[in-house]
Design a protein around this motif. Structure first.
Motif, PDB file in Angstrom:
ATOM      1  N   SER A 142       0.851  -1.205   0.000  1.00  0.00           N
ATOM      2  CA  SER A 142       0.000   0.000   0.000  1.00  0.00           C
ATOM      3  C   SER A 142       0.882   1.248   0.000  1.00  0.00           C
ATOM      4  N   ARG A 143       1.905   1.252   0.829  1.00  0.00           N
ATOM      5  CA  ARG A 143       2.785   2.432   0.889  1.00  0.00           C
ATOM      6  C   ARG A 143       3.553   2.592  -0.426  1.00  0.00           C
ATOM      7  N   LEU A 144       4.027   1.485  -0.951  1.00  0.00           N
ATOM      8  CA  LEU A 144       4.772   1.539  -2.221  1.00  0.00           C
ATOM      9  C   LEU A 144       3.897   2.165  -3.324  1.00  0.00           C
ATOM     10  N   ILE A 145       2.638   1.766  -3.347  1.00  0.00           N
ATOM     11  CA  ILE A 145       1.732   2.316  -4.371  1.00  0.00           C
ATOM     12  C   ILE A 145       1.486   3.800  -4.113  1.00  0.00           C
ATOM     13  N   ALA A 146       1.293   4.162  -2.848  1.00  0.00           N
ATOM     14  CA  ALA A 146       1.086   5.579  -2.512  1.00  0.00           C
ATOM     15  C   ALA A 146       2.300   6.395  -2.968  1.00  0.00           C
ATOM     16  N   GLU A 147       3.486   5.870  -2.741  1.00  0.00           N
ATOM     17  CA  GLU A 147       4.708   6.597  -3.143  1.00  0.00           C
ATOM     18  C   GLU A 147       4.800   6.722  -4.665  1.00  0.00           C
ATOM     19  N   ARG A 148       4.414   5.676  -5.379  1.00  0.00           N
ATOM     20  CA  ARG A 148       4.425   5.741  -6.849  1.00  0.00           C
ATOM     21  C   ARG A 148       3.442   6.802  -7.338  1.00  0.00           C
ATOM     22  N   ILE A 149       2.246   6.830  -6.729  1.00  0.00           N
ATOM     23  CA  ILE A 149       1.258   7.837  -7.117  1.00  0.00           C
ATOM     24  C   ILE A 149       1.842   9.223  -6.834  1.00  0.00           C
ATOM     25  N   GLY A 150       2.488   9.346  -5.681  1.00  0.00           N
ATOM     26  CA  GLY A 150       3.122  10.622  -5.323  1.00  0.00           C
ATOM     27  C   GLY A 150       4.131  11.047  -6.360  1.00  0.00           C
ATOM     28  N   SER A 151       4.966  10.120  -6.820  1.00  0.00           N
ATOM     29  CA  SER A 151       6.012  10.539  -7.763  1.00  0.00           C
ATOM     30  C   SER A 151       5.453  10.766  -9.161  1.00  0.00           C
ATOM     31  N   VAL A 152       4.444  10.004  -9.577  1.00  0.00           N
ATOM     32  CA  VAL A 152       3.907  10.192 -10.934  1.00  0.00           C
ATOM     33  C   VAL A 152       3.089  11.479 -11.032  1.00  0.00           C
ATOM     34  N   TYR A 153       2.273  11.768 -10.014  1.00  0.00           N
ATOM     35  CA  TYR A 153       1.341  12.908 -10.120  1.00  0.00           C
ATOM     36  C   TYR A 153       1.746  14.098  -9.243  1.00  0.00           C
ATOM     37  N   GLY A 154       2.901  13.996  -8.600  1.00  0.00           N
ATOM     38  CA  GLY A 154       3.344  15.077  -7.724  1.00  0.00           C
ATOM     39  C   GLY A 154       2.401  15.266  -6.539  1.00  0.00           C
ATOM     40  N   ALA A 155       1.751  14.170  -6.140  1.00  0.00           N
ATOM     41  CA  ALA A 155       0.807  14.266  -5.015  1.00  0.00           C
ATOM     42  C   ALA A 155       1.566  14.061  -3.703  1.00  0.00           C
ATOM     43  N   PRO A 156       1.212  14.803  -2.654  1.00  0.00           N
ATOM     44  CA  PRO A 156       1.881  14.573  -1.372  1.00  0.00           C
ATOM     45  C   PRO A 156       1.565  13.171  -0.833  1.00  0.00           C
ATOM     46  N   VAL A 157       2.590  12.536  -0.277  1.00  0.00           N
ATOM     47  CA  VAL A 157       2.392  11.198   0.298  1.00  0.00           C
ATOM     48  C   VAL A 157       2.287  11.356   1.819  1.00  0.00           C
ATOM     49  N   PRO A 158       1.178  10.925   2.407  1.00  0.00           N
ATOM     50  CA  PRO A 158       1.038  11.067   3.862  1.00  0.00           C
ATOM     51  C   PRO A 158       2.147  10.323   4.603  1.00  0.00           C
ATOM     52  N   ASP A 159       2.471  10.807   5.801  1.00  0.00           N
ATOM     53  CA  ASP A 159       3.525  10.146   6.588  1.00  0.00           C
ATOM     54  C   ASP A 159       3.167   8.699   6.905  1.00  0.00           C
ATOM     55  N   GLY A 160       1.894   8.483   7.155  1.00  0.00           N
ATOM     56  CA  GLY A 160       1.462   7.131   7.531  1.00  0.00           C
ATOM     57  C   GLY A 160       0.137   6.806   6.895  1.00  0.00           C
ATOM     58  N   PRO A 161      -0.331   5.575   7.090  1.00  0.00           N
ATOM     59  CA  PRO A 161      -1.603   5.177   6.469  1.00  0.00           C
ATOM     60  C   PRO A 161      -2.797   5.894   7.090  1.00  0.00           C
ATOM     61  N   LEU A 162      -3.871   5.928   6.331  1.00  0.00           N
ATOM     62  CA  LEU A 162      -5.143   6.476   6.813  1.00  0.00           C
ATOM     63  C   LEU A 162      -5.710   5.537   7.884  1.00  0.00           C
ATOM     64  N   ALA A 163      -5.499   4.258   7.681  1.00  0.00           N
ATOM     65  CA  ALA A 163      -5.924   3.243   8.655  1.00  0.00           C
ATOM     66  C   ALA A 163      -5.104   1.993   8.420  1.00  0.00           C
ATOM     67  N   HIS A 164      -4.847   1.269   9.489  1.00  0.00           N
ATOM     68  CA  HIS A 164      -4.171  -0.032   9.346  1.00  0.00           C
ATOM     69  C   HIS A 164      -4.682  -0.947  10.447  1.00  0.00           C
ATOM     70  N   ASN A 165      -5.486  -1.885  10.070  1.00  0.00           N
ATOM     71  CA  ASN A 165      -6.022  -2.864  11.008  1.00  0.00           C
ATOM     72  C   ASN A 165      -5.843  -4.243  10.395  1.00  0.00           C
ATOM     73  N   ARG A 166      -5.222  -5.143  11.125  1.00  0.00           N
ATOM     74  CA  ARG A 166      -4.923  -6.476  10.597  1.00  0.00           C
ATOM     75  C   ARG A 166      -4.226  -6.360   9.236  1.00  0.00           C
ATOM     76  N   GLU A 167      -4.764  -7.051   8.202  1.00  0.00           N
ATOM     77  CA  GLU A 167      -4.106  -7.016   6.885  1.00  0.00           C
ATOM     78  C   GLU A 167      -4.537  -5.826   6.035  1.00  0.00           C
ATOM     79  N   TYR A 168      -5.426  -4.980   6.571  1.00  0.00           N
ATOM     80  CA  TYR A 168      -5.995  -3.905   5.765  1.00  0.00           C
ATOM     81  C   TYR A 168      -5.265  -2.582   6.018  1.00  0.00           C
ATOM     82  N   CYS A 169      -4.371  -2.247   5.114  1.00  0.00           N
ATOM     83  CA  CYS A 169      -3.601  -1.004   5.245  1.00  0.00           C
ATOM     84  C   CYS A 169      -4.018  -0.057   4.121  1.00  0.00           C
TER      85      CYS A 169
END
Ligand code: URA
Length: 273
Positions: A31-58
């Motif tokens: 999930s973080r890797l994808i967020a970082e890719r979106i950040g680099s492709v679209y110049g979008a800010p990448v949050p420091d941490g996830p919006l939510a992370h419970n069990r396997e759902y990040c």
């Protein structure tokens, strides 16, 4: 409308800010890797941490071309995938793209290539709780076309090929995918020969989530699609080869870029539900 809160994915209406598109990796760390890719492709800010992370759902919440896009991991297999899809659908998400990894069973497909799934052989158990086994697990045509367009536009730059076809989706990685190197070194009779059978029926690849996702999306009136990067080949002369870190990196990176691009295509073409 009262605020809806979802127990397993730990998300609610407020948190997702109207997001209607989601990318679904299996691995929570992806999930973080994808967020970082979106950040680099679209110049979008990448949050420091996830919006939510419970069990396997990040989950990360990102922006692509002015629209909110979720990235939520499903964990491995149908049961956990069904929970993510059901809870996200309850929050109003209507477009789901699985971005995963896969093993291929056709000799013509190489490590690092990507597979866009047209439909899945339902070898899972979870999808039968949403629709009878006669019901097809097929990708939504708009999502599938967006994935094919994305693959076509990026394959050259990424240095891989893409393949479009049928995927087999199993409940187990070892027995269900006929891995003779499994703990028991014994494959139950019912499963023996299945790799060759699916190969002859022109099934391209095996993974563990697409049949649940695609059956659910069809049954619930949602749009679902699946792109996977090849990290393992069960080509006739390469059965039993281990999955290496480099194979994982390649397959993952290619599928992620194509999944992100497909979301952009769906958003900018404003393809209606
Ligand atoms: N995922 C699977 O389910 N099987 C593989 O061979 C690789 C990834």
């Amino acid at each position: 409308m009262p605020r809806r809160a979802m127990y397993h994915v730990a998300l609610d209406d407020e948190k997702i800010q109207g997001a209607r598109f989601v990318l679904l990796p299996g691995d929570p760390f992806r999930s973080r890797l994808i967020a970082e890719r979106i950040g680099s492709v679209y110049g979008a800010p990448v949050p420091d941490g996830p919006l939510a992370h419970n069990r396997e759902y990040c989950t990360y919440l990102m922006d692509i071309r002015g629209r909110k896009v979720l990235v939520t991991s499903t964990g491995i297999g149908g049961p956990s995938t069904s929970i993510a899809v059901d809870e996200l659908a309850q929050l109003g998400v209507h477009t789901f793209i699985r971005v995963g990894t896969t093993g291929v069973i056709q000799d013509s497909i190489a490590i690092g290539d990507v597979v866009v799934t047209t439909g899945s052989v339902r070898l899972d158990g979870a999808s039968a709780d949403y629709a009878p086994v006669e019901y097809p697990a097929v990708a939504h045509p708009e999502v599938m076309l967006a994935l094919v367009r994305a693959a076509k536009s990026l394959a050259g730059t990424l240095g891989c090929r893409y393949h479009v076809g049928v995927t087999a989706s199993t409940d187990t990685f070892y027995q269900g995918q006929e891995r003779v190197d499994a703990c028991s070194r014994y494959i139950p009779r019912r499963l023996r020969g299945m790799t060759e059978e699916w190969r002859r029926l022109h099934v391209l690849n095996v993974e563990m989530e697409s049949s649940t996702l695609l059956t659910m999306c069809g049954a619930l009136g949602l749009r679902g699609g699946c792109v996977t990067g090849v990290i393992n080949t069960r080509a006739t002369d390469r059965v039993g080869e281990p999955i290496t870190a480099e194979h994982l990196r390649l397959g993952e990176a290619h599928a992620v870029m194509i999944g992100i691009k497909a979301i952009e295509i769906l958003i900018t073409n404003a393809m209606p539900l």
